[in-house]
Write an enzyme that holds these catalytic residues in place. Structure first.
Site, PDB file in Angstrom:
ATOM      1  N   ALA A   2      21.437 -38.630 -47.976  1.00 51.88           N
ATOM      2  CA  ALA A   2      20.116 -38.843 -48.596  1.00 51.88           C
ATOM      3  C   ALA A   2      19.342 -39.945 -47.886  1.00 51.88           C
ATOM      4  CB  ALA A   2      20.281 -39.184 -50.079  1.00 51.88           C
ATOM      5  N   GLU A   3      20.046 -40.981 -47.438  1.00 53.41           N
ATOM      6  CA  GLU A   3      19.390 -42.088 -46.736  1.00 53.41           C
ATOM      7  C   GLU A   3      18.897 -41.626 -45.363  1.00 53.41           C
ATOM      8  OE1 GLU A   3      17.803 -45.840 -46.246  1.00 53.41           O
ATOM      9  OE2 GLU A   3      18.605 -44.864 -48.045  1.00 53.41           O
ATOM     10  N   TYR A   4      19.717 -40.809 -44.678  1.00 53.84           N
ATOM     11  CA  TYR A   4      19.290 -40.250 -43.386  1.00 53.84           C
ATOM     12  C   TYR A   4      18.030 -39.397 -43.582  1.00 53.84           C
ATOM     13  CZ  TYR A   4      19.259 -37.601 -39.037  1.00 53.84           C
ATOM     14  OH  TYR A   4      18.871 -37.036 -37.848  1.00 53.84           O
TER      15      TYR A   4
ATOM     16  N   SER B   3      34.822 -20.797 -11.522  1.00 50.99           N
ATOM     17  CA  SER B   3      35.841 -20.438 -12.504  1.00 50.99           C
ATOM     18  C   SER B   3      37.183 -21.005 -12.043  1.00 50.99           C
ATOM     19  CB  SER B   3      35.928 -18.921 -12.655  1.00 50.99           C
ATOM     20  OG  SER B   3      36.182 -18.320 -11.399  1.00 50.99           O
ATOM     21  N   LEU B   4      38.190 -20.950 -12.926  1.00 46.70           N
ATOM     22  CA  LEU B   4      39.513 -21.475 -12.607  1.00 46.70           C
ATOM     23  C   LEU B   4      40.512 -20.346 -12.422  1.00 46.70           C
ATOM     24  CD1 LEU B   4      39.778 -24.386 -15.227  1.00 46.70           C
ATOM     25  CD2 LEU B   4      39.103 -24.550 -12.824  1.00 46.70           C
TER      26      LEU B   4
ATOM     27  N   LYS C 139      41.219 -25.800 -23.811  1.00 43.17           N
ATOM     28  CA  LYS C 139      40.216 -24.879 -23.251  1.00 43.17           C
ATOM     29  C   LYS C 139      39.431 -24.260 -24.415  1.00 43.17           C
ATOM     30  CE  LYS C 139      39.738 -21.074 -19.938  1.00 43.17           C
ATOM     31  NZ  LYS C 139      38.969 -20.164 -20.821  1.00 43.17           N
TER      32      LYS C 139
ATOM     33  N   LYS D 134      44.114 -30.433 -14.741  1.00 38.29           N
ATOM     34  CA  LYS D 134      43.376 -30.899 -13.563  1.00 38.29           C
ATOM     35  C   LYS D 134      44.100 -32.079 -12.926  1.00 38.29           C
ATOM     36  CE  LYS D 134      38.946 -29.907 -15.835  1.00 38.29           C
ATOM     37  NZ  LYS D 134      37.751 -30.511 -16.471  1.00 38.29           N
TER      38      LYS D 134
END
Length: 671
Positions: free
Chosen positions: A35-37, A83-84, A115, A286
């Site tokens: 409500a505050e946002y 792509s991998l 992934k 990786k």
């Protein structure tokens, strides 16, 4: 307020709101109540309307979506989005490691990441501003979807880094958003999305960004294209840097010093992926050191320093024993396959959705068929195909009925809808489902009035419509199963208390087509009373931010019905509140200061309040509720069976309340 003052105020609000959004959408740890946002957001919007030339490009109001596009422009990737290569078992992961070590002749550290099963995108920032977002496309040329990506709340519109930066990630649709979207599409007679990935991709390729804005998409960053920050030379270091810049990085990534650690990580998530609130379809591995990546280089299509492990499909074989039909509150008739129980992805499945008549025909579903059932995470299981080779000739083809299974009214197709609908407003199945929705937590929140109790009320003909609830007497409830003196008294009290709910709760509970909890809140805030909303025109409704044409049509059509007018008159006569009760703030009245700027943890079982009620009270009185106890915690509220959080609070000498102290605080505010 002069123009300079307005500019300063707008700048402060933009910075504040973007911090709050980051806490909510990226850190999952909001520091203020919704409500505050909303209050600050509306304040900013009014200032921008008064001073449009002062609007900041990274203002949160820029996320809601602009006018529809005529088409997507092509974007050439300066650094290709390759792509991998794939691995499907442990041996293939070890083969990858062997190739890496043979190419480097030195020790290697890997980074493993989940992934995400979504749509690969690239985001470009210049001088800190988000200037362009694009799809992967064929890896070299994608499509400009900047307007749609601006609607994704976890995408920062501004970052501190002023140098050119292109980051890459995966846009996805969380499970809860996917289920909600398909529920809405089913009620509207639209084709359902097959999976969250298709839903995410379809949402981001909408020419109208206002549609993308309603889809509750999210995004994890995992990579980069153009990178001008040379001082960071590891992938893990860059992930940490991106997190510092305000990007959402998946917290489950890990550094692994050996291939055995990689395989352990893969095995863990193969087993536990169903616990995640989003879809993953594998693990990306990786090489961490960027100079080692450069040494290893690329093949013609893929990097030699990374690989994607793909999970085996989460499927099982079962047999269709029957097809059961259910009628939703909007009249949509949905078929569900009743299966021989089968264990899939951590749970036993005995039911699977068949969606609609078109899918039944496409799959050629027959009673007795052996079928492949798929269940991804906590997404509803579905029948994906029939094992034709298992047919014996005794299977019975299934045809959807022509009449409603609940009231025998002839079913119809509306316009080009896929779904079959029962159009009888007095259909008992629709009435019952409507009542279940009316009493649900986000609607009128009548505690103790669950589906089983409502079933009994209908069977005993004690209720037939919403207003009948408010005429129930305690003595009528006592004969019901598991309904003792205390339960009956509490239920009557809960029904009576629900009359005080604010207008938005009633609006959502009425089940107006296309009007969810958020839209109900917006309408209540705009019109303030049911009477004013009933008189609203289509033009007045579509002029409201976030109320689209379908919503406006649905509201006008709903309130034009005589039965609806009569229902609302009866509810009004029975004392149900028809006005918007704005949540009190510090500027409106005296509220408890006990929780102001305090961090509170709730633990154990509360008897007199739900966890949600306690949280809402604390937050509406200036506090913040978090899930873990730390040195920053100011107060712990402990119910029965409190565990490690209670022990941690004692260890850190943090004040601990029992439920009676919370109750006293709540009574102190309400008196």
């Amino acid at each position: 307020m002069n123009k300079q003052e307005a500019k300063e105020k707008m700048a402060a609000l933009v910075d504040q709101l973007n911090i709050y959004a980051h806490e909510y959408y990226v850190l999952d740890n909001p520091s203020i109540p919704d409500a505050e946002y909303d209050k600050k957001y509306q304040e900013l919007r009014k200032l921008e309307e008064a001073y449009p030339d002062l609007t900041f490009p990274h203002s949160p109001t820029k996320r809601v979506g602009g006018e529809p596009l005529e088409g997507f422009e092509k974007v050439e990737h300066e650094v290709p989005m390759l792509s991998l290569g794939n691995a499907f078992n442990e041996q293939e992961l070890r083969d990858f490691h062997r190739r890496v070590t043979n190419g480097l002749h030195e020790e290697v550290v890997y980074v493993c990441e989940l992934k995400i099963d979504g749509l690969a995108v690239a985001l470009t920032y210049e001088n800190g501003q988000f200037v362009r977002g694009s799809t992967r496309g064929d890896g070299r040329v994608g499509e400009d979807i900047t307007s749609n990506l601006r609607t994704v709340r976890s995408v920062p519109l501004y970052i501190p880094e002023q140098r050119l930066l292109e980051v890459r990630g995966e846009a996805y649709m969380p499970h809860h958003s996917f289920l909600k979207l398909n529920e809405i599409r089913e009620e509207s007679g639209e084709p359902l999305f097959a999976n969250p990935r298709n839903a995410a991709a379809g949402s981001l390729r909408q020419l109208d960004p206002r549609i993308a804005a309603t889809r509750n998409l999210d995004l994890f960053l995992f990579g980069y294209g153009q990178w001008t920050i040379d001082e960071i030379q590891t992938h893990s270091g860059r992930l940490e840097y991106l997190k510092e810049q305000g990007f959402k990085i998946n917290k489950e990534w890990r550094k692994c010093k050996t291939i055995d650690e990689v395989i352990e990580y893969v095995a863990y998530w193969t087993e536990n992926r169903g616990s995640l609130p989003y879809e993953i379809d594998g693990i990306v591995i990786k090489v961490d050191d960027l100079s080692q990546q450069e040494t290893l280089g690329y093949t013609a299509r893929t990097p030699r320093w990374a690989i994607a492990y793909k999970f085996p499909a989460t499927e099982a074989i079962s047999k269709i024993e029957d097809v059961e039909l259910s009628v939703g509150r909007t009249g949509v008739v949905t078929p569900t396959a009743i299966l021989q129980p089968v264990f899939i992805d951590g749970s036993t499945v005995s039911r699977a959705t068949l969606h609609n008549a078109d899918q039944i025909r496409a799959l050629d579903i027959r009673i007795g068929d052996t079928v492949i059932v798929k269940k991804a995470g906590d997404i509803i299981p579905k029948v994906v195909r029939v094992v034709i080779t298992e047919r014996t000739g005794e299977e019975v083809p299934y045809e959807m009925p022509t009449h409603c299974p609940a009231c025998k009214t002839e079913l119809v197709h509306l316009d080009d809808e896929v779904a079959l609908r029962c159009m009888n407003p007095d259909c008992p199945a629709q009435l019952k489902e409507g009542l279940i929705h009316f009493v649900s937590r986000d609607a009128m929140n009548i505690d103790g009035l669950g589906e089983k109790v409502i079933d009994q009320l209908f069977r005993e003909k004690l209720v037939n419509s919403i207003d009948d609830l408010y005429r129930l007497k305690k003595e009528q409830l006592l004969p019901l199963q598991r309904m003792g003196e205390k339960s009956a008294s509490n239920l009557i009290l809960a029904i009576e208390e629900s009359k005080k709910n604010s207008l938005e709760k009633l609006l959502f509970g009425l089940g107006i087509r296309h009007i969810g909890a958020k839209a109900a809140q917006i309408l209540a805030d705009e019109f303030e009373t049911m009477e004013k909303l009933q008189q609203a025109t289509y033009d007045q409704l579509v002029a409201i931010n976030e109320i689209g044409e379908k919503m406006a049509d649905a509201v006008v059509h709903y309130f034009a019905q005589e039965k609806v007018k009569e229902l609302l008159e009866r509810l009004n006569e029975l004392g149900v509140n028809m006005s918007y009760e704005r949540r009190q703030t510090d500027g409106d009245s005296e509220v408890s200061e006990i929780f102001t700027n305090k961090t509170v943890v709730l633990t154990g079982k509360l008897e007199k309040f739900t966890r949600r009620e306690a949280k809402e009270f604390i937050e509406s009185n200036g506090g913040k509720v978090t899930s873990s106890v730390s040195k920053n915690t100011d107060l712990v509220i402990a119910g029965d069976a409190s565990g490690s959080k209670y022990d941690q609070a004692k260890k850190l000498s943090i004040p601990i309340w029992d439920e009676s102290q919370l109750e006293a605080a709540i009574k102190g505010v309400s008196t």
